[in-house]
Motif scaffolding. Structure first.
Motif, PDB file in Angstrom:
ATOM      1  N   LEU A  29     -34.744  50.660 -19.145  1.00  0.00           N
ATOM      2  CA  LEU A  29     -33.544  50.505 -18.780  1.00  0.00           C
ATOM      3  C   LEU A  29     -32.543  51.806 -18.560  1.00  0.00           C
ATOM      4  N   PHE A  30     -32.908  52.693 -19.557  1.00  0.00           N
ATOM      5  CA  PHE A  30     -32.179  54.054 -19.064  1.00  0.00           C
ATOM      6  C   PHE A  30     -32.516  54.719 -17.686  1.00  0.00           C
ATOM      7  N   ASN A  31     -33.881  54.553 -17.376  1.00  0.00           N
ATOM      8  CA  ASN A  31     -34.545  55.011 -16.249  1.00  0.00           C
ATOM      9  C   ASN A  31     -33.914  54.232 -15.006  1.00  0.00           C
ATOM     10  N   SER A  32     -33.692  52.865 -15.243  1.00  0.00           N
ATOM     11  CA  SER A  32     -33.023  52.255 -14.074  1.00  0.00           C
ATOM     12  C   SER A  32     -31.763  52.849 -13.741  1.00  0.00           C
ATOM     13  N   PHE A  33     -30.749  52.962 -14.961  1.00  0.00           N
ATOM     14  CA  PHE A  33     -29.537  53.415 -14.435  1.00  0.00           C
ATOM     15  C   PHE A  33     -29.523  54.951 -13.821  1.00  0.00           C
ATOM     16  N   TYR A  34     -30.381  55.890 -14.674  1.00  0.00           N
ATOM     17  CA  TYR A  34     -30.510  57.302 -14.108  1.00  0.00           C
ATOM     18  C   TYR A  34     -31.145  57.178 -12.690  1.00  0.00           C
ATOM     19  N   ILE A  35     -31.809  56.669 -12.348  1.00  0.00           N
ATOM     20  CA  ILE A  35     -32.618  56.529 -10.821  1.00  0.00           C
ATOM     21  C   ILE A  35     -31.517  55.998 -10.052  1.00  0.00           C
ATOM     22  N   LEU A  36     -30.674  54.865 -10.496  1.00  0.00           N
ATOM     23  CA  LEU A  36     -29.672  54.467  -9.637  1.00  0.00           C
ATOM     24  C   LEU A  36     -28.711  55.383  -9.504  1.00  0.00           C
ATOM     25  N   PHE A  37     -28.292  56.099 -10.502  1.00  0.00           N
ATOM     26  CA  PHE A  37     -27.201  57.206 -10.271  1.00  0.00           C
ATOM     27  C   PHE A  37     -27.653  58.390  -9.228  1.00  0.00           C
ATOM     28  N   ILE A  38     -28.703  58.581  -9.665  1.00  0.00           N
ATOM     29  CA  ILE A  38     -29.292  59.656  -8.428  1.00  0.00           C
ATOM     30  C   ILE A  38     -29.143  59.187  -7.114  1.00  0.00           C
ATOM     31  N   SER A  39     -29.647  58.095  -6.799  1.00  0.00           N
ATOM     32  CA  SER A  39     -29.761  57.470  -5.521  1.00  0.00           C
ATOM     33  C   SER A  39     -28.381  57.412  -4.805  1.00  0.00           C
ATOM     34  N   LEU A  40     -27.223  56.928  -5.646  1.00  0.00           N
ATOM     35  CA  LEU A  40     -26.131  56.759  -5.232  1.00  0.00           C
ATOM     36  C   LEU A  40     -25.394  58.284  -4.997  1.00  0.00           C
ATOM     37  N   LEU A  41     -25.494  59.138  -5.782  1.00  0.00           N
ATOM     38  CA  LEU A  41     -25.232  60.437  -5.868  1.00  0.00           C
ATOM     39  C   LEU A  41     -25.519  61.069  -4.457  1.00  0.00           C
ATOM     40  N   ILE A  42     -26.711  60.595  -3.901  1.00  0.00           N
ATOM     41  CA  ILE A  42     -27.133  61.277  -2.476  1.00  0.00           C
ATOM     42  C   ILE A  42     -26.665  60.198  -1.685  1.00  0.00           C
ATOM     43  N   SER A  43     -26.929  59.064  -1.494  1.00  0.00           N
ATOM     44  CA  SER A  43     -26.808  58.073  -0.412  1.00  0.00           C
ATOM     45  C   SER A  43     -25.322  57.958  -0.060  1.00  0.00           C
ATOM     46  N   ILE A  44     -24.690  57.790  -1.088  1.00  0.00           N
ATOM     47  CA  ILE A  44     -22.990  57.550  -0.689  1.00  0.00           C
ATOM     48  C   ILE A  44     -22.402  58.557  -0.048  1.00  0.00           C
ATOM     49  N   PRO A  45     -22.360  60.193  -0.197  1.00  0.00           N
ATOM     50  CA  PRO A  45     -21.806  60.900   0.515  1.00  0.00           C
ATOM     51  C   PRO A  45     -22.156  60.895   2.141  1.00  0.00           C
ATOM     52  N   ILE A  46     -23.735  61.184   2.245  1.00  0.00           N
ATOM     53  CA  ILE A  46     -24.284  61.185   3.129  1.00  0.00           C
ATOM     54  C   ILE A  46     -24.122  59.962   4.042  1.00  0.00           C
ATOM     55  N   GLY A  47     -24.226  58.767   3.499  1.00  0.00           N
ATOM     56  CA  GLY A  47     -24.063  57.374   4.086  1.00  0.00           C
ATOM     57  C   GLY A  47     -22.615  57.283   4.791  1.00  0.00           C
ATOM     58  N   LEU A  48     -21.649  57.608   3.991  1.00  0.00           N
ATOM     59  CA  LEU A  48     -20.047  57.565   4.519  1.00  0.00           C
ATOM     60  C   LEU A  48     -19.816  58.376   5.319  1.00  0.00           C
ATOM     61  N   GLY A  49     -20.422  59.759   5.399  1.00  0.00           N
ATOM     62  CA  GLY A  49     -20.150  60.785   6.294  1.00  0.00           C
ATOM     63  C   GLY A  49     -20.659  60.584   7.607  1.00  0.00           C
ATOM     64  N   ALA A  50     -22.040  59.918   7.655  1.00  0.00           N
ATOM     65  CA  ALA A  50     -22.566  59.217   8.717  1.00  0.00           C
ATOM     66  C   ALA A  50     -21.980  58.215   9.494  1.00  0.00           C
ATOM     67  N   GLY A  51     -21.448  57.354   8.590  1.00  0.00           N
ATOM     68  CA  GLY A  51     -20.517  56.156   9.346  1.00  0.00           C
ATOM     69  C   GLY A  51     -19.366  56.375   9.822  1.00  0.00           C
ATOM     70  N   ILE A  52     -18.720  57.498   9.183  1.00  0.00           N
ATOM     71  CA  ILE A  52     -17.409  58.183   9.652  1.00  0.00           C
ATOM     72  C   ILE A  52     -17.636  58.704  11.067  1.00  0.00           C
ATOM     73  N   TYR A  53     -18.637  59.711  10.820  1.00  0.00           N
ATOM     74  CA  TYR A  53     -18.919  60.379  12.298  1.00  0.00           C
ATOM     75  C   TYR A  53     -19.422  59.235  13.501  1.00  0.00           C
ATOM     76  N   MET A  54     -20.100  58.350  13.046  1.00  0.00           N
ATOM     77  CA  MET A  54     -20.454  57.614  14.339  1.00  0.00           C
ATOM     78  C   MET A  54     -19.289  56.587  14.864  1.00  0.00           C
ATOM     79  N   ALA A  55     -18.329  56.334  13.769  1.00  0.00           N
ATOM     80  CA  ALA A  55     -17.268  55.329  14.181  1.00  0.00           C
ATOM     81  C   ALA A  55     -16.122  56.219  14.902  1.00  0.00           C
ATOM     82  N   GLU A  56     -15.872  57.728  14.438  1.00  0.00           N
ATOM     83  CA  GLU A  56     -14.798  58.076  14.480  1.00  0.00           C
ATOM     84  C   GLU A  56     -14.874  59.560  15.658  1.00  0.00           C
ATOM     85  N   TYR A  57     -15.817  60.082  15.523  1.00  0.00           N
ATOM     86  CA  TYR A  57     -16.209  61.412  16.189  1.00  0.00           C
ATOM     87  C   TYR A  57     -17.471  61.247  17.174  1.00  0.00           C
ATOM     88  N   ALA A  58     -18.491  60.502  16.995  1.00  0.00           N
ATOM     89  CA  ALA A  58     -19.697  60.402  17.870  1.00  0.00           C
ATOM     90  C   ALA A  58     -19.384  60.113  19.200  1.00  0.00           C
TER      91      ALA A  58
END
Length: 293
Positions: A72-101
């Protein structure tokens, strides 16, 4: 068209509208009933027998009475790591594709690639993580490999959801910001993102729930075991998660209470996914309540 024909056409349109409305309401009710039935079936089997010590005890391979603490701890730990990486990059990519690309063939092809990656089976990302971490870097099956592989799995969906959410914001709102002398960056940060945030949070909830319940990627990148410690923050430790443990207990475990452990683990898994959705949506609900919406 005569008055009689017009009246007949109007009556037929109203009848079709009532039939379609009733059909969609019936379909919605059936879907909701199916969802509630699934939730009730899973939770009713596991929650009544669930005890607090089950959430912190070590899993057992032979003896009965094991728990799910490390997984159960590993589940939360891995989830935190994945969101820590994917949220900034995913939001940044989405904003770029919608507003700047720029709107050209290259960005069109890029969108097609992102959409295609969103539908790729998760086991493909698991094989990619296995090739990168276990073979190329030779670090074995680790929590770090599982977290990064899950982030790669969720990035395409999060980028597309962000882009579509931002594109759905009415142009008049942007023009109002520019009329007040705001720069493009401030319009995006102060105007566009707050309006698009509910849809973006929905996308984050989807990828978080998918990451927490994912098993194929974890089996190939984080393994089928734990370090044996409850609070192991070492990124290079094996990272079996609750979803993988549930699969293992249900299919290969030899303990005599394997079915009971599986039922309780499934109930915890579903409850945590519901809790994740509530945790992400509560700030939005609180903000709307303060604004009087």
């Amino acid at each position: 068209m005569s008055n009689f024909s017009r009246t007949k056409y109007t009556a037929r349109a109203q009848r079709n509208n009532r039939i379609a409305t009733a059909a969609f309401y019936t379909l919605g009710v059936l879907v909701m009933l199916l969802i509630f039935w699934l939730l009730f079936t899973i939770l009713s089997k596991g929650l009544p027998a669930l005890r607090p010590d089950f959430l912190i005890k070590q899993p057992e391979e032979i003896d009965a009475g094991g728990g799910i603490g490390p997984v159960l701890f590993n589940s939360f730990y891995i989830l935190f790591i994945s969101l820590l990486i994917s949220i900034p990059i995913g939001l940044g990519a989405g904003i770029y594709m919608a507003e700047y690309a720029p709107d050209n063939k290259f960005t069109g092809a890029l969108r097609i690639c992102v959409e295609s990656l969103s539908s790729v089976p998760s086991i493909v990302f698991g094989l990619l993580g296995l090739a990168i971490f276990a073979e190329y870097f030779d670090v074995g099956l680790t929590i770090l490999g599982g977290g990064v592989s899950l982030a790669l799995l969720n990035l395409p969906m999060l980028a597309r959801v962000t882009e579509e959410s931002i594109r759905a914001v009415p142009g008049d709102i942007r023009e109002a910001g520019y009329a007040l002398g705001m720069t493009k960056f401030h319009v995006i940060r102060k105007v566009v993102l707050p309006v698009a945030m509910p849809a973006i949070v929905t996308g984050i909830c989807l990828v978080a729930g998918r990451a927490f319940g994912e098993s194929a990627v974890i089996i190939l990148t984080a393994g089928l075991s734990t370090s044996g410690e409850m609070w192991d923050f070492n990124l290079f430790s094996p990272g079996e998660t609750l979803a993988v443990h549930l699969w293992y207990v249900q299919s290969e475990a030899i303990v005599e209470d394997a079915r009971q452990i599986a039922d309780k683990s499934a109930a915890v898994l579903v409850f945590v996914v519901l809790l994740i959705n509530a945790a992400f949506r509560f700030p939005l609900w609180l903000g709307n309540r303060r604004r009087g919406h």
